[in-house]
Design an enzyme around this catalytic site. Structure first.
Site, PDB file in Angstrom:
ATOM      1  CB  SER A  22      -6.909  -2.667   9.029  1.00 54.95           C
ATOM      2  OG  SER A  22      -6.859  -1.648   8.059  1.00 54.95           O
ATOM      3  CB  SER A  64      -3.760   0.032   6.071  1.00 53.95           C
ATOM      4  OG  SER A  64      -4.833   0.773   5.483  1.00 53.95           O
ATOM      5  CE  LYS A  89      -4.941  -0.244   1.803  1.00 55.87           C
ATOM      6  NZ  LYS A  89      -4.401  -0.584   2.946  1.00 55.87           N
ATOM      7  CB  SER A  99      -0.381   0.122   3.973  1.00 53.45           C
ATOM      8  OG  SER A  99      -1.303   0.274   2.980  1.00 53.45           O
TER       9      SER A  99
END
Length: 256
Positions: free
Chosen positions: A47, A49, A110, A202
């Site tokens: 993804s 993010s 993250k 995100s």
């Protein structure tokens, strides 16, 4: 000369070769398991993010030893022990893989923004840590896509965290996206506050119902280097397309 029958079975050449092959395969699997558990584990990015730092189609190595070891360092997270051994806490600005606290099984990646005891808030798109606005500097726009897949140019910034780590963030929806104004989050002891660099795209610690604060025990490791990268809409197994689908310039890039 007569031969004495000792009762021992004589292995044929084929049997010996098969046994050696099995031994080599088992040894290779054990070595791979040790490397994956104690040293490095590969992950791919599904993804956007962490755009612009990490792109969909990036493949990276995560160092398992950086934060010590918990049950989540091992495949399937067996409940052999609690907490961490040889622990070393994440640093602000690290990009880390962790198990989603909601289910303790889904891998998320993250950036570490908040440390235990920190107060985190976003005000008009600007990150605040312990009551102080984080310095950010506008740089050239970033080319990406909007929620409908259409190409757009969006604001991009160099953001410098209190410990001096500088990284890029983008604001796809400007400074007035859904998570661009929040209340003050107070990070509990033993937990960390994680955010993506693609701030308007995100799902991270700002969303307490989906992610929230991440326990130290849930950390898997720190992202270190991109070892392969391919265009988002390409397939890695189509080797014959690699000359024009592989992002050659990203291979072996360290992750910051």
């Amino acid at each position: 000369m007569a031969r004495v029958d000792t009762g021992a079975k004589i292995r044929t050449k084929d049997e010996g070769g098969l046994l050696e092959t099995v031994k080599v395969v088992v040894q290779a699997l054990l070595i791979a398991l040790v490397v994956r558990t104690l040293l490095f584990q590969p992950f791919n990015i599904p993804s956007g993010s962490l755009v612009p730092t990490l792109l969909v189609g990036d493949y990276l190595f995560v160092s398992k030893y950086s934060y010590g070891y918990s049950r989540h360092s091992m495949p399937f997270s067996p409940p052999l022990f609690s907490g961490r051994i040889w622990a070393s806490e994440p640093q602000r600005g690290d990009i880390a893989v962790f198990k989603l606290p909601k289910d303790n099984s889904t891998d998320y990646i993250k950036r570490v923004i908040g440390l235990p005891g920190d107060k985190i808030q976003v005000v008009d798109g600007v990150l605040h840590i312990n009551g102080k606005a984080v310095v950010r500097k506008r740089v050239e726009d970033y080319r990406t896509t909007d929620p409908y897949g259409r190409p757009v140019s969006v604001p991009q910034y160099d953001e410098t965290l209190p410990n001096g780590v500088t990284h890029r963030v983008i604001e796809r929806d400007g400074d007035h996206g859904y998570w661009d104004n929040t209340y003050v989050y107070t990070v509990p002891p033993g937990h960390f506050f994680m955010m993506g660099d693609n701030r308007d795209n995100s799902t991270d610690s700002r969303d307490e119902s989906s992610v929230g604060f991440v326990p130290f025990e849930n950390f898997v490791g720190r992202a270190e280097i991109i070892f392969f990268s391919i265009d988002e809409n390409a397939s890695a197994w189509r080797i014959w397309e690699w000359p024009w689908t592989v992002r050659w310039g990203r291979i072996l890039d360290p992750i910051r």
